[in-house]
Motif scaffolding. Structure first.
Motif, short mmCIF file in Angstrom:
data_model
loop_
_atom_site.label_atom_id
_atom_site.label_comp_id
_atom_site.label_asym_id
_atom_site.label_seq_id
_atom_site.Cartn_x
_atom_site.Cartn_y
_atom_site.Cartn_z
N ALA A 188 -71.81 13.61 -24.40
CA ALA A 188 -70.54 13.40 -23.69
C ALA A 188 -69.50 12.65 -24.50
O ALA A 188 -68.33 12.60 -24.13
CB ALA A 188 -70.79 12.65 -22.38
N LEU A 189 -69.90 12.04 -25.62
CA LEU A 189 -68.97 11.23 -26.41
C LEU A 189 -68.56 11.97 -27.68
O LEU A 189 -69.41 12.48 -28.41
CB LEU A 189 -69.62 9.90 -26.80
CG LEU A 189 -70.05 8.97 -25.67
CD1 LEU A 189 -70.71 7.73 -26.24
CD2 LEU A 189 -68.87 8.60 -24.80
N GLN A 190 -67.30 12.01 -27.94
CA GLN A 190 -66.79 12.56 -29.20
C GLN A 190 -65.48 11.88 -29.54
O GLN A 190 -64.66 11.61 -28.66
CB GLN A 190 -66.61 14.07 -29.12
CG GLN A 190 -66.09 14.69 -30.42
CD GLN A 190 -66.50 16.14 -30.58
OE1 GLN A 190 -67.66 16.44 -30.82
NE2 GLN A 190 -65.53 17.04 -30.44
N GLY A 191 -65.28 11.60 -30.82
CA GLY A 191 -64.07 10.94 -31.25
C GLY A 191 -62.88 11.88 -31.29
O GLY A 191 -62.99 13.09 -31.11
N VAL A 192 -61.72 11.31 -31.56
CA VAL A 192 -60.48 12.08 -31.55
C VAL A 192 -60.44 13.11 -32.68
O VAL A 192 -59.99 14.23 -32.49
CB VAL A 192 -59.27 11.13 -31.66
CG1 VAL A 192 -57.97 11.92 -31.70
CG2 VAL A 192 -59.25 10.15 -30.51
N ALA A 193 -60.92 12.73 -33.86
CA ALA A 193 -60.86 13.62 -35.02
C ALA A 193 -62.27 13.85 -35.56
O ALA A 193 -62.65 13.31 -36.60
CB ALA A 193 -59.96 13.02 -36.10
N PRO A 194 -63.09 14.64 -34.86
CA PRO A 194 -64.50 14.78 -35.26
C PRO A 194 -64.69 15.44 -36.62
O PRO A 194 -65.75 15.29 -37.22
CB PRO A 194 -65.09 15.65 -34.14
CG PRO A 194 -63.92 16.38 -33.55
CD PRO A 194 -62.78 15.42 -33.65
N GLY A 195 -63.68 16.13 -37.10
CA GLY A 195 -63.80 16.77 -38.41
C GLY A 195 -63.44 15.85 -39.57
O GLY A 195 -63.65 16.21 -40.73
N ALA A 196 -62.90 14.66 -39.27
CA ALA A 196 -62.50 13.74 -40.34
C ALA A 196 -63.71 13.00 -40.89
O ALA A 196 -64.70 12.77 -40.21
CB ALA A 196 -61.47 12.74 -39.81
N GLN A 197 -63.60 12.61 -42.16
CA GLN A 197 -64.61 11.77 -42.76
C GLN A 197 -64.24 10.30 -42.56
O GLN A 197 -63.13 9.99 -42.11
CB GLN A 197 -64.75 12.11 -44.25
CG GLN A 197 -65.25 13.53 -44.49
CD GLN A 197 -65.22 13.93 -45.94
OE1 GLN A 197 -64.22 13.75 -46.62
NE2 GLN A 197 -66.32 14.47 -46.43
#
Length: 714
Positions: free
Chosen positions: A473-482
């Motif tokens: 249920a948790l994911q950050g705003v920019a999941p593709g960023a390093q």
């Protein structure tokens, strides 16, 4: 925050965007009219289309639609003589900026081609000419008083080599290459679309300095020249830097108590100094050479040995040295005119304690294919647990680099950096140096965040959903960023109460490293660096306006100005004391993107009880809001990753999470517009990716913006 909560809140955000039909805020319009009347000109940012912009597929600005181009040309035609030719700009997201006379504002109000307009506050950062020493402001004042002024135009030379003399004046090293370059730059200036004035006829080269032009300048010419790429600075004829050198009042006391004191020394940098030059460019290398020689002389005169060459730090004109009491006394007694600031290492502040998950319309971005790919978010905080499952990307950790900067003192502060050097920092490349404090017992005794803070912030900015962390249920705003972890926290277990905090020297080293990375990652020093800096840290004092001089940290302003020019957004937080006439440092630094919090109440249009705030007009850059939870007695806290295990979670409230999500939003934007600068990001948030909110504080009622991702118009 769970995904279904996001869905409800983000739908409301999108709805708010679609109904925002105001042409211009009345209070802001009155302010713009006042400026135009008193100054003769006012800068405005204009939105002329509500159309959503298509995603870009190449590292270039999108081509504006034919409809928008037609509207833009129509607006300029309507303005006619009430628009200055110079000082214009355009953004990859569709806005454009103009400098107008007072009559032009009335035309914008009634124009059928204008969707909205607002005051443009980006003059300092969009200007090619800097105002670090107040020279540009002094010239404007003279022109306002007299209509025109005798001025020095410092050319933006890439080849000029020079020395900074003991009296702080600048000596040019003559060369044929410089003569030829100066002629080219002068020709470019003369070819500019200048309005009728005495400027071109009055141009003459300085007899002693081929990179300096003397001329009579009026307001129209000033507006054009300060944005011209051939110009480095503009100043009244014979201008002298009026800034008084500042010395930390506690430095000698610290040196005598500790045996030595760490100080950061900033020099004035001479006639050609600018933060708008990259350290790995020819001009940056020449600036570094001149600054280094001056620093060597300043230190040698006090019997102090300079550190080895440091390209990024030398470009800024800064030295970080450890001094004995006797050395410090000699340095101060010498009172070298080249010194601008001597700042002693001290406790700079603490975590933004407990944080806030802002409301960002991230699913819309993800659905359009923008997840922050090819961007790195540098988290300057308390360290990140690399092995947490929310940081696993394609089977490996997304933390691509790590550093640690710490402080050890007689009074009980202890660095947690592995393999520490003489400054108690980890050498670059030390394995696991960006991890949180490994002493869990100490973490439990310091504060309730238990050294989770950096891991928590990183998960909000760029965490990836994992089925083993709250069922995905948790994911950050920019999941593709390093992510890049910089641990700047030290711990005092002997004080009462026990403490954790960052020291200013450690923040200094961290920003130097970011500046180095911002250039080292780019083969082309003029291209924007693909990174964002998140600093969920705050000072205990607060400031009601741009604050670097008051906070004794001109060096920090110079690092941030440099990163701004390199296209790197630096995000920090207003603080969590509920103060309504000031915000914390480093957020109050001139070019930092400032973030305050709103509650997690499903609406997100009121100030959270804890959030510091101040009048936005007192700051160069805006204060953005982002929903971030509330204290338990007022609302719901928010959930992110914790450091205890690879699947641990942590919950809290505050402005830290707000800052982390604005950092994530910046990564989303930069992944969509990789060649856009920081001003373009701020313009996009102001006009497209936010909703308006009104907040009353003792100074009055002001309009702010709460962020929400959007590809459409205002």
């Amino acid at each position: 925050m769970k995904l279904n909560q996001w869905t409800v809140l983000l739908a409301q955000a999108t709805a708010c965007i679609s109904v925002n039909a105001s042409n211009v805020d009345p209070v802001e319009l009155a302010e713009m009219k006042k400026i135009a009347f008193e100054e003769g000109a006012v800068r405005v940012a204009i939105v002329a289309s509500k159309s959503a912009l298509p995603p870009t597929t190449a590292n270039d600005y999108p081509v504006l639609s034919r409809d928008l181009k037609t509207r833009t040309d129509s607006i300029k035609a309507e303005l006619g003589a009430y628009m200055y030719r110079g000082g214009s700009w355009s953004s990859p997201t569709g806005q454009f900026g103009l400098t107008l006379k007072a009559e032009g504002l009335a035309i914008l109000e009634s124009s059928p081609n204008v969707i909205s307009f607002r005051r443009d506050t980006s003059e300092k950062t969009r200007s090619a000419a800097h105002d670090l020493d107040g020279s540009l402001s002094a010239l404007k004042k003279l022109i306002k008083q007299n209509g025109s002024a005798a001025a020095e135009v410092v050319l933006n030379s890439a080849t000029v080599q020079y020395q900074i003399l003991p009296d702080a004046s600048t000596k040019i090293i003559p060369s044929k290459e410089l003569d030829e370059e100066s002629e080219r730059l002068i020709s470019q200036i003369k070819a500019a679309d200048l309005e009728p004035s005495r400027f071109v006829d009055s141009i003459s080269k300085s007899p002693s300095n081929p990179a300096l032009v003397l001329a009579e300048i009026d307001l129209a010419t000033l507006i054009t020249l300060q944005s011209h790429p051939a110009v480095r600075s503009l100043r009244p004829l014979g201008y002298k830097d009026p800034r008084v050198a500042t010395w930390s009042s506690w430095a000698l006391e610290d040196a005598e108590r500790e045996g030595t004191v760490e100080v950061t020394i900033m020099i004035r940098g001479g006639l050609f100094y600018t933060t708008k030059v990259r350290w790995n460019s020819p001009a940056g290398r020449n600036q570094a050479k001149a600054n280094r020689q001056a620093l060597i002389e300043v230190l040698a005169n006090a019997g102090i040995k300079a550190q080895p060459e440091q390209p990024a730090r030398d470009t800024i004109g800064s030295a970080h040295v450890r001094l004995t009491p006797a050395q410090y006394k000699r340095l101060k007694d010498n009172d070298d005119p080249r010194i601008l600031e001597v700042a002693a290492n001290r406790l700079g502040g603490v975590k933004g304690l407990s944080g806030s998950v802002p409301l960002v319309n991230a699913p819309t971005a993800w659905g359009s294919g923008f997840t922050g790919t090819n961007q790195a978010i540098v988290v300057i905080d308390e360290g990140i647990r690399k092995s947490h499952e929310m940081f696993s990307m394609n089977g490996a950790t997304k933390i691509i680099g790590e550093d640690c900067y710490g402080t050890r003192t007689i009074s009980g502060w202890r660095s947690v950096c592995p393999n520490p050097n003489d400054n108690w920092d980890s050498p670059v490349g030390t394995p696991n140096s960006g991890e949180p404090n490994p002493n869990i017992a100490n973490c439990l005794n310091v504060d309730f965040t238990q050294c989770d803070h950096g891991t928590y912030m990183a998960s909000i900015a760029a965490g990836i959903a994992s089925p083993n962390v709250l069922g995905g249920a948790l994911q950050g705003v920019a999941p593709g960023a390093q992510l890049y972890s910089m641990n700047v926290f030290s711990y005092n277990m002997t004080s009462t109460p026990k403490q954790s905090g960052f020291h200013m020297s450690d923040l200094d080293f961290a920003l130097e490293r970011v500046v180095y990375l911002s250039g080292a990652a780019n083969a082309d020093p003029d291209s924007p660096a693909q990174m964002v800096v998140n600093m969920s840290i705050r000072s205990l004092p607060t400031y009601g306006s741009d604050c670097d001089a008051a906070a004794g940290a001109v060096w920090l302003q110079n690092w941030i100005d440099y990163l701004y020019s390199a296209g790197v957004p630096v995000v920090s937080i207003t603080g969590n004391y509920g103060i309504l006439n000031g915000i914390s440092h480093p957020a109050c630094s001139e070019n930092v993107i400032k973030v305050a919090g709103v509650p997690n109440d499903g609406v997100g249009l009121t100030r959270a009880s804890y959030s510091n705030l101040a009048a936005p007009s007192n700051f160069t850059k805006p204060i953005f809001f982002a929903p971030g939870g509330e204290k338990p007695e007022f609302g719901a806290p928010l959930v992110g990753a914790g450091r205890a295990t690879a699947t641990a979670t942590f919950s809290g409230w505050g402005t830290s999470q707000a800052g982390a999500h604005v950092s994530g939003l910046a990564a989303l934007f930069k992944s969509r517009y990789p060649v856009a600068g920081v001003d373009a990001f701020i313009d996009w948030v102001n006009d497209y990716a936010s909703v308006p909110m009104s907040v009353s504080i003792p100074a009055g009622t002001f309009q702010y913006r709460r962020i929400a991702y959007s590809t459409g118009g205002p």
